[in-house]
Enzyme design. Structure first.
Site, PDB file in Angstrom:
ATOM      1  N   SER A  29     -44.620 -25.085 -17.913  1.00 17.47           N
ATOM      2  CA  SER A  29     -43.758 -23.429 -17.363  1.00 17.47           C
ATOM      3  C   SER A  29     -43.051 -23.683 -16.343  1.00 17.47           C
ATOM      4  CB  SER A  29     -44.070 -22.441 -17.102  1.00 17.47           C
ATOM      5  OG  SER A  29     -43.258 -21.353 -17.380  1.00 17.47           O
ATOM      6  N   ASN A  30     -41.816 -23.265 -15.469  1.00 17.44           N
ATOM      7  CA  ASN A  30     -41.045 -23.032 -14.376  1.00 17.44           C
ATOM      8  C   ASN A  30     -41.977 -22.875 -13.197  1.00 17.44           C
ATOM      9  OD1 ASN A  30     -39.314 -21.780 -14.946  1.00 17.44           O
ATOM     10  ND2 ASN A  30     -39.001 -23.160 -16.535  1.00 17.44           N
ATOM     11  N   ALA A  31     -41.156 -23.219 -12.108  1.00 18.71           N
ATOM     12  CA  ALA A  31     -41.143 -22.398 -10.708  1.00 18.71           C
ATOM     13  C   ALA A  31     -40.319 -21.143 -11.255  1.00 18.71           C
ATOM     14  CB  ALA A  31     -40.636 -23.013  -9.630  1.00 18.71           C
TER      15      ALA A  31
END
Ligand code: CTP
Length: 213
Positions: A29-31
């Site tokens: 995923s990502n931030a």
């Protein structure tokens, strides 16, 4: 960009970072916190528009009055956008959609081994580009661009390539923060800047620009 005057619009907003599963418990995923998308959804509800918020997992509470569709992966988000696209006047893709997903997710939890593990990834479908190819007359498309170099050139390229009406560009410094600097470009106007403003305020400005108020 053509304006809508004071018309109440049917607006679909995506938010959050999608998750792409590697096995039964792990994902890429990502931030993204989802704050920008949620702030835009809240501003849109407040302005009296009909809002559908398609959200990947976040820690945020959705604004009251929005119809919420919870999704996890980019494929789920694509499906939800496709289902809601026809009826909407405007799609705002604030979600941080994964550009890649595992080529094959393991159906069981991957066991630890004392060796290098290589993950093979394949591209996901670009949801915004799909919408750009399928939008009908009068429908508006708004995209985001996160750029760490050549911000204006790259974002303008996205505006054209994905057939958007508005692009909102920022840098990785904006991730997860409450205040940020945004650069906004529509087809027929020059870049404008919202400098170091709260996401609540920039969301309100973005909604005003979209609705032409
Ligand atoms: N987006 C999307 N579907 C994807 C990836 C991105 O709809 N699979 C949308 C995002 O929601 C955002 C915009 O496209 O509104 C920006 O995407 P980005 O990943 O920055 O651009 P790319 O076209 O992937 O270009 P690059 O990776 O070169 O920056």
């Amino acid at each position: 960009m053509t304006t809508y005057g004071n018309k109440k619009l049917n607006i679909v907003i995506t938010a959050g970072g999608t998750r792409e599963y590697i096995d039964t418990v792990r994902f890429i995923s990502n931030a993204s916190s989802g704050r920008m998308g949620y702030a835009i959804a809240a501003a849109a509800v407040k302005a009296g528009h009909k809002v559908t918020l398609i959200t990947a997992p976040t820690a945020l509470k959705p604004p009251k009055g929005a119809q919420v569709i919870s999704v996890i992966t980019s494929d789920d988000m694509l499906k939800a956008v496709k289902k809601n696209f026809n009826k909407c006047d405007c799609l705002i893709m604030a979600a941080a959609v994964s550009d890649y997903k595992p080529a094959a997710a393991s159906k069981t939890k991957i066991k630890k081994q004392n060796a290098v593990l290589t993950l093979r990834l394949k591209p996901t479908t670009d949801i915004l580009a799909w919408a750009g190819r399928n939008k009908r007359k009068g429908q508006r498309l708004v995209g985001f661009a996160l750029e760490d170099r050549d911000l204006f050139t790259n974002a303008e390229r996205k505006l054209k390539r994905k057939n958007l009406d508005m692009i909102i560009a920022n840098t990785p410094a904006a991730i997860g923060t409450e205040k940020s600097t945004l650069h906004i470009k529509t087809r027929d106007k020059d870049w404008m800047q919202l400098k170091d403003v709260s996401k609540t305020l920039s969301a309100r400005r973005i909604m005003q620009m979209i609705a032409g108020q």
